[in-house]
Design a protein around this motif. Sequence first.
Motif, short mmCIF file in Angstrom:
data_model
loop_
_atom_site.label_atom_id
_atom_site.label_comp_id
_atom_site.label_asym_id
_atom_site.label_seq_id
_atom_site.Cartn_x
_atom_site.Cartn_y
_atom_site.Cartn_z
N ASP A 52 0.98 -1.22 -0.07
CA ASP A 52 0.03 0.05 0.28
C ASP A 52 0.76 1.25 0.03
OD1 ASP A 52 -2.30 -1.38 -0.28
OD2 ASP A 52 -2.71 -1.37 2.15
N ARG A 53 2.04 1.34 0.65
CA ARG A 53 2.87 2.42 0.63
C ARG A 53 3.41 2.71 -0.75
NH1 ARG A 53 4.05 0.46 6.01
NH2 ARG A 53 5.75 -0.78 5.29
N TRP A 54 3.95 1.47 -1.30
CA TRP A 54 4.62 1.68 -2.41
C TRP A 54 3.48 2.23 -3.68
CZ3 TRP A 54 7.70 2.60 -6.14
CH2 TRP A 54 7.46 2.08 -7.54
N CYS A 55 2.30 1.58 -3.53
CA CYS A 55 1.24 1.83 -4.58
C CYS A 55 0.75 3.31 -4.38
CB CYS A 55 0.33 0.88 -4.43
SG CYS A 55 0.54 -0.66 -5.01
N VAL A 56 0.64 3.84 -3.26
CA VAL A 56 0.10 4.93 -2.87
C VAL A 56 1.17 6.32 -2.91
CG1 VAL A 56 -0.87 6.77 -1.24
CG2 VAL A 56 -1.50 4.30 -1.44
N HIS A 57 2.40 6.02 -2.21
CA HIS A 57 3.34 7.18 -2.38
C HIS A 57 4.65 6.92 -3.18
CE1 HIS A 57 1.10 8.49 1.25
NE2 HIS A 57 1.00 7.22 1.78
N GLY A 58 4.85 5.84 -3.86
CA GLY A 58 6.07 5.48 -4.48
C GLY A 58 5.70 5.34 -5.99
N ARG A 59 4.91 4.16 -6.39
CA ARG A 59 4.54 3.99 -7.85
C ARG A 59 4.08 5.33 -8.55
NH1 ARG A 59 0.53 1.91 -11.03
NH2 ARG A 59 1.31 0.67 -12.51
N PRO A 60 3.02 5.99 -7.96
CA PRO A 60 2.66 7.15 -8.89
C PRO A 60 3.96 8.28 -9.12
CG PRO A 60 1.30 6.79 -7.01
CD PRO A 60 2.25 5.96 -6.83
N LEU A 61 4.95 8.19 -8.46
CA LEU A 61 5.78 9.35 -8.82
C LEU A 61 6.80 8.68 -10.05
CD1 LEU A 61 7.10 10.36 -5.27
CD2 LEU A 61 5.52 11.44 -6.87
N TRP A 62 6.66 7.35 -10.00
CA TRP A 62 7.76 6.40 -11.12
C TRP A 62 6.90 6.32 -12.26
CZ3 TRP A 62 11.56 2.99 -8.56
CH2 TRP A 62 12.57 3.64 -7.78
N MET A 63 5.47 6.52 -12.30
CA MET A 63 4.67 6.25 -13.46
C MET A 63 5.04 7.09 -14.69
SD MET A 63 1.07 5.05 -12.15
CE MET A 63 0.54 4.86 -13.70
N ARG A 64 5.14 6.42 -15.99
CA ARG A 64 5.49 7.06 -17.23
C ARG A 64 4.24 6.41 -18.18
NH1 ARG A 64 8.03 9.11 -13.87
NH2 ARG A 64 10.29 9.55 -14.00
N GLU A 65 4.29 7.07 -19.36
CA GLU A 65 3.27 6.85 -20.26
C GLU A 65 3.23 5.41 -20.70
OE1 GLU A 65 1.88 8.18 -24.76
OE2 GLU A 65 3.36 9.19 -23.84
N GLY A 66 4.40 4.66 -20.56
CA GLY A 66 4.56 3.34 -20.95
C GLY A 66 4.67 2.36 -20.09
N SER A 67 4.40 2.73 -18.65
CA SER A 67 4.64 1.93 -17.65
C SER A 67 3.28 0.81 -17.56
CB SER A 67 4.26 2.81 -16.30
OG SER A 67 5.30 3.80 -16.03
N GLY A 68 2.29 0.98 -18.15
CA GLY A 68 1.28 -0.07 -18.11
C GLY A 68 0.85 -0.47 -16.72
#
Length: 291
Positions: free
Chosen positions: A184-200
């Motif tokens: 949950d911590r990664w998906c809420v506070h980490g993953r959105p910051l690294w998402m790009r157009e091709g992240s899928g």
Amino acid sequence: MDEVIGDYESYLRFERDLSPHTVRAYLGDVRALLGHLGGGIEGLDVSALREWLAAQQDAGKARATLARRMACLRTFTAFCHRRGWLPDDPGLLLGTAKTPRALPAVLDQEQARQVLDAPSLGEPKDLRDQAMLELLYATGIRVSELCGLDVDDVDRDRRVVRVLGKGRKERAVPFGVPALRALDRWCVHGRPLWMREGSGPALFLGVRGGRVDAGTVRRVVHARLRQVEGTPDMGPHGLRHSAATHLLEGGADLRSVQELLGHASLSSTQVYTHVSIDRLRRAYDQAHPRA
């Protein structure tokens, strides 16, 4: 030779549905065999197979490597026989190399706790690494299975992750509350910051926004283990071994551990039982009247 190799590669990829790593290994073995024979399958009989394997043994190849190459040869000769390129299947006359079923070092439960409770700075990389480590240990999944996870593969309500394993066999693996919190911590506070157009839909991302690769996961595991004094150096597979060992030590039955790990045969899971002798000793001391 190119035609034979090309047809065999298609067979491995599309009919056997083997992993890219296994396909590369098998093709490398067949190229070496055909090179030994002079570039073609003429003269490919059991004597030629044994001669090539003997040369591999003389070169100092490990027993596990020889066992894999024997498996590759049997697959290849059976394929050639079905295609009509060989009058019979010489691979049927090969024996089976017995390999020792030894485990690498595993963490004890206190070491696992220290590894997973290491302090985090809260940066996206720290959040991702913690979530990957927690999930690897909580589920015992393979590193390739971890890298292949998508966001929708995680059922947070039931605390179950859907895994696509070897042979494209799907299984559901439960995980605990610490892993859920880390995810949950990664998906809420980490993953959105690294998402790009091709992240899928990839659950775990690299710093450039693509799906994380196995090499990155291995570096993360090695780095974390180095932070805890006294822990053996191991990769993600070592966490898988540790998870299986700790499950058995905690009282899980072998069949359940087999299902969790995605082993096709129970014999693959039985290798973990010898590291749980302490549990067997405790049960004996408690139950036997003459202990």
